[in-house]
Design an enzyme around this catalytic site. Sequence first.
Site, PDB file in Angstrom:
ATOM      1  N   GLU A 135      -2.786   5.447 -20.632  1.00  0.00           N
ATOM      2  CA  GLU A 135      -2.201   6.451 -21.715  1.00  0.00           C
ATOM      3  C   GLU A 135      -2.677   6.194 -23.308  1.00  0.00           C
ATOM      4  O   GLU A 135      -3.065   7.047 -23.854  1.00  0.00           O
ATOM      5  CB  GLU A 135      -0.879   6.978 -21.406  1.00  0.00           C
ATOM      6  N   THR A 178       1.783   4.673 -20.447  1.00  0.00           N
ATOM      7  CA  THR A 178       1.181   3.744 -19.801  1.00  0.00           C
ATOM      8  C   THR A 178       0.058   3.040 -20.647  1.00  0.00           C
ATOM      9  O   THR A 178      -0.285   3.397 -21.805  1.00  0.00           O
ATOM     10  CB  THR A 178       0.689   4.032 -18.597  1.00  0.00           C
ATOM     11  N   ASP A 205      -5.157  11.902 -17.398  1.00  0.00           N
ATOM     12  CA  ASP A 205      -6.093  12.596 -18.618  1.00  0.00           C
ATOM     13  C   ASP A 205      -7.279  13.238 -17.757  1.00  0.00           C
ATOM     14  O   ASP A 205      -8.108  13.601 -18.575  1.00  0.00           O
ATOM     15  CB  ASP A 205      -6.621  11.316 -19.127  1.00  0.00           C
ATOM     16  N   ASP A 224      -5.838   6.958  -9.492  1.00  0.00           N
ATOM     17  CA  ASP A 224      -7.402   7.184  -9.436  1.00  0.00           C
ATOM     18  C   ASP A 224      -7.664   8.539  -9.116  1.00  0.00           C
ATOM     19  O   ASP A 224      -7.099   9.120  -7.906  1.00  0.00           O
ATOM     20  CB  ASP A 224      -7.819   6.170  -8.127  1.00  0.00           C
ATOM     21  N   ASN A 238       0.937  -1.215  -0.089  1.00  0.00           N
ATOM     22  CA  ASN A 238      -0.043  -0.041   0.243  1.00  0.00           C
ATOM     23  C   ASN A 238       0.791   1.211  -0.150  1.00  0.00           C
ATOM     24  O   ASN A 238       1.829   1.370   0.777  1.00  0.00           O
ATOM     25  CB  ASN A 238      -0.982  -0.110   1.212  1.00  0.00           C
TER      26      ASN A 238
END
Length: 214
Positions: free
Chosen positions: A194, A191, A154, A118, A96
């Site tokens: 992406e 990525t 994005d 996120d 984590n």
Amino acid sequence: MRLRNKPWAKDKLAAYPQYVIGNPESCKGNWQQVFENNQPIYIEVGTGKGQFITEMAKAHPTINFIGIELQESVIVSALDLAIAADISNLKLLNVNAEDLLNYFDQNEVSRVYLNFSDPWPKKRHAKRRLTYRTFLEMYETILNSDGEIHFKTDNRGLFESSLMSFSDYGMLLTYVSLDLHNSEYEGNIMTEYEEKFSKMGHPIYRSETRFRTN
């Protein structure tokens, strides 16, 4: 997005200790010994399926890369890429990100990558964003004096709130692009998200920031 459960993932991760570090707490302050060299350490927080971190490690063999991902069923895909690449400058942590200080010592890291995190768009979830001040405090601790945070998304709302978070924290903003793929920036490695979002016509936002040293 709902993740497909992969009950075999835990065993596969454990079967490749040369890539997946099972006890990262013991590596705190000793990562260069783990890699058996004195190269700079770059980490990606939220490495997902690993395309970015693997391609970066292949492109930059004089840098050590560590991908951090909480979901076993996701990071196992990153492991597959690491195995196929057969490179020694890449490690993976199935942990984590809230516990970064358990795994890295002060000034031990040279760069932090945050890619398509996120967005947690609801205001009540702001503290979960990887660019929230509590995470910035951790990055500041583990980064050396020349360390940087490279951030891509994005999501315009996340980008704007992140720039505000950086500013409120007193950080130095050294690079900003509101449309990375139509900019003059060179050396971008994409990525999986992406690639997906850019094909849909979404602009990609990118920033580079660093902490003030005085």
